[in-house]
Design an enzyme around this catalytic site. Sequence first.
Site, mmCIF file in Angstrom:
data_model
loop_
_atom_site.group_PDB
_atom_site.id
_atom_site.type_symbol
_atom_site.label_atom_id
_atom_site.label_comp_id
_atom_site.label_asym_id
_atom_site.label_seq_id
_atom_site.Cartn_x
_atom_site.Cartn_y
_atom_site.Cartn_z
ATOM 1 N N ARG A 1 0.852 -1.200 0.000
ATOM 2 C CA ARG A 1 0.000 0.000 0.000
ATOM 3 C C ARG A 1 0.882 1.243 0.000
ATOM 4 O O ARG A 1 1.988 1.252 0.517
ATOM 5 C CB ARG A 1 -0.868 0.021 1.267
ATOM 6 N N LYS B 1 3.436 -10.508 10.378
ATOM 7 C CA LYS B 1 2.816 -10.413 9.054
ATOM 8 C C LYS B 1 3.217 -11.599 8.168
ATOM 9 O O LYS B 1 4.387 -11.799 7.872
ATOM 10 C CB LYS B 1 3.231 -9.089 8.415
ATOM 11 N N ARG C 1 -2.691 -0.479 14.351
ATOM 12 C CA ARG C 1 -1.541 -1.060 15.059
ATOM 13 C C ARG C 1 -2.005 -1.628 16.395
ATOM 14 O O ARG C 1 -2.785 -0.995 17.108
ATOM 15 C CB ARG C 1 -0.468 0.002 15.335
HETATM 16 P P1 ATP Z 1 -0.636 -0.542 6.978
HETATM 17 O O1 ATP Z 1 -0.975 -0.596 5.535
HETATM 18 O O2 ATP Z 1 -1.781 -0.864 7.857
HETATM 19 O O3 ATP Z 1 0.105 0.683 7.391
HETATM 20 P P2 ATP Z 1 1.818 -2.146 6.816
HETATM 21 O O4 ATP Z 1 2.812 -1.419 7.636
HETATM 22 O O5 ATP Z 1 1.869 -3.633 6.853
HETATM 23 O O6 ATP Z 1 0.326 -1.797 7.235
HETATM 24 P P3 ATP Z 1 1.637 -2.194 3.972
HETATM 25 O O7 ATP Z 1 1.730 -1.086 2.989
HETATM 26 O O8 ATP Z 1 0.316 -2.916 4.105
HETATM 27 O O9 ATP Z 1 2.042 -1.621 5.377
HETATM 28 O O10 ATP Z 1 2.732 -3.284 3.609
HETATM 29 C C1 ATP Z 1 4.029 -2.895 3.235
HETATM 30 C C2 ATP Z 1 4.984 -3.177 4.397
HETATM 31 O O11 ATP Z 1 5.061 -4.582 4.553
HETATM 32 C C3 ATP Z 1 6.400 -2.729 4.142
HETATM 33 O O12 ATP Z 1 6.593 -1.429 4.555
HETATM 34 C C4 ATP Z 1 7.230 -3.742 4.961
HETATM 35 O O13 ATP Z 1 7.343 -3.342 6.293
HETATM 36 C C5 ATP Z 1 6.353 -4.973 4.977
HETATM 37 N N1 ATP Z 1 6.827 -6.011 4.053
HETATM 38 C C6 ATP Z 1 7.448 -5.891 2.851
HETATM 39 N N2 ATP Z 1 7.692 -7.093 2.311
HETATM 40 C C7 ATP Z 1 7.222 -8.010 3.192
HETATM 41 C C8 ATP Z 1 7.177 -9.415 3.208
HETATM 42 N N3 ATP Z 1 7.633 -10.181 2.213
HETATM 43 N N4 ATP Z 1 6.624 -10.009 4.307
HETATM 44 C C9 ATP Z 1 6.132 -9.283 5.336
HETATM 45 N N5 ATP Z 1 6.134 -7.951 5.361
HETATM 46 C C10 ATP Z 1 6.678 -7.309 4.304
HETATM 47 C C1 BTN Z 2 0.552 -4.856 1.590
HETATM 48 O O1 BTN Z 2 0.662 -5.510 2.620
HETATM 49 O O2 BTN Z 2 0.686 -3.638 1.551
HETATM 50 C C2 BTN Z 2 0.173 -5.527 0.305
HETATM 51 C C3 BTN Z 2 1.303 -6.295 -0.308
HETATM 52 C C4 BTN Z 2 0.874 -6.885 -1.642
HETATM 53 C C5 BTN Z 2 1.998 -7.618 -2.325
HETATM 54 C C6 BTN Z 2 1.505 -8.347 -3.547
HETATM 55 S S1 BTN Z 2 2.696 -9.485 -4.200
HETATM 56 C C7 BTN Z 2 1.723 -9.712 -5.625
HETATM 57 C C8 BTN Z 2 1.201 -8.340 -6.004
HETATM 58 N N1 BTN Z 2 2.174 -7.621 -6.783
HETATM 59 C C9 BTN Z 2 2.609 -6.543 -6.163
HETATM 60 O O3 BTN Z 2 3.467 -5.737 -6.626
HETATM 61 N N2 BTN Z 2 2.024 -6.399 -4.974
HETATM 62 C C10 BTN Z 2 1.096 -7.487 -4.731
#
Ligand code: ATP
Ligand code: BTN
Length: 331
Positions: A119, A184, A329
């Site tokens: 996101r 996560k 969170r």
């Molecule tokens: P929110 O969207 O509620 O703020 P979030 O911190 O999980 O939650 P997202 O945008 O949903 O943010 O997810 C991207 C985040 O996920 C990255 O900033 C990183 O911290 C984490 N991330 C990136 N790759 C992975 C992965 N393979 N497994 C777990 N977490 C990951």
């Molecule tokens: C999140 O937690 O913010 C969402 C992560 C979504 C990752 C998937 S991996 C397959 C697809 N391709 C991308 O570039 N992002 C989504």
Amino acid sequence: MSPRVPKAKLDILSLLAQGGFHSGEEIGKQLGISRAAVSKHIKGIQEWGVEVFSLPGKGYQLAQPLTLLDGATIEKKCGTQVTLHPVIDSTNQHLLSRVDALESGATCIAEYQSQGRGRRGRQWVSPFGANLYLSMYWRLEAGMAAAVGLSLVVGVAVVEALESLGVEGVKLKWPNDLYYQDKKLAGILVELSGQAGGAAHLVIGMGMNIAMSQQTTGIDQPWASLTELLQEQQNHPLCLERGDVDRNQLCAAFITAWQNALQDYEQYGMHEFVARWNRIDNFLNRPIKLIMGNREILGVARGINEQGAVLIETEQGIEAHIGGEISLRGL
Ligand code: ATP
Ligand code: BTN
């Protein structure tokens, strides 16, 4: 566009995926390239996040078993057309750039993403062969207003599919994450390509960690892998002979579960998903905070409502919040 991928790298990976040691000489002979070229490609493979041991006199071996994704096997299991790109920038981006040529339900998977995203433009760490990167195009006749509930519906479908495969303990974090023991495990990203005649063209993407190495860098929060979950149960049916997780089976199960859930959602709306979400809500009745820009709200999580909004109980009562700029969170 997909980055240019030397076929040799994928051929070397297929060889190494057979297991055991393979000498530089043997690999070079099979591929018709020099040992120096093999060594260069091995470095490139390591840059994709694959752990490869190199032992003088013996050659190269993968640190953990790897069964590559197989598009035909997945298609056979789920009856949907699946495009497999071993290496791609982002499976979401790939579909977004092609919505005009796609049918609803078209699916794209990859072994590695060079520009996987989460996101708000955050990076999604996507090493080769360790995880699942799955995207589906969906034409939502009800339009944008209905798109809000989509990541919730898809998340519910994934947890339920895991349960039906004997994987317990995976929960949801509003609006788009899967958690295991407060870490996560997967993230879901729904992106809009545009609207035409009232219908919304959406791409739904999920990254799920399956066997990601503990050495992986670039993730700034606690994360989990499915392998660690399954290790707690011996001889889990999702594990293959060599002990790795059957990603082809998982992938097919998720595609089927998404399609069923999306059809149900289009037909019946969010109503039936509220109780299904609340049963597996990681934070239900736990203290949380909602972050909205500079503003924070502290309270107790009370699940979601029929609009897909997150409910938080504060001294003022129960408030509903919805929108892409909110982060939840645990406290
Ligand atoms: P929110 O969207 O509620 O703020 P979030 O911190 O999980 O939650 P997202 O945008 O949903 O943010 O997810 C991207 C985040 O996920 C990255 O900033 C990183 O911290 C984490 N991330 C990136 N790759 C992975 C992965 N393979 N497994 C777990 N977490 C990951
Ligand atoms: C999140 O937690 O913010 C969402 C992560 C979504 C990752 C998937 S991996 C397959 C697809 N391709 C991308 O570039 N992002 C989504």
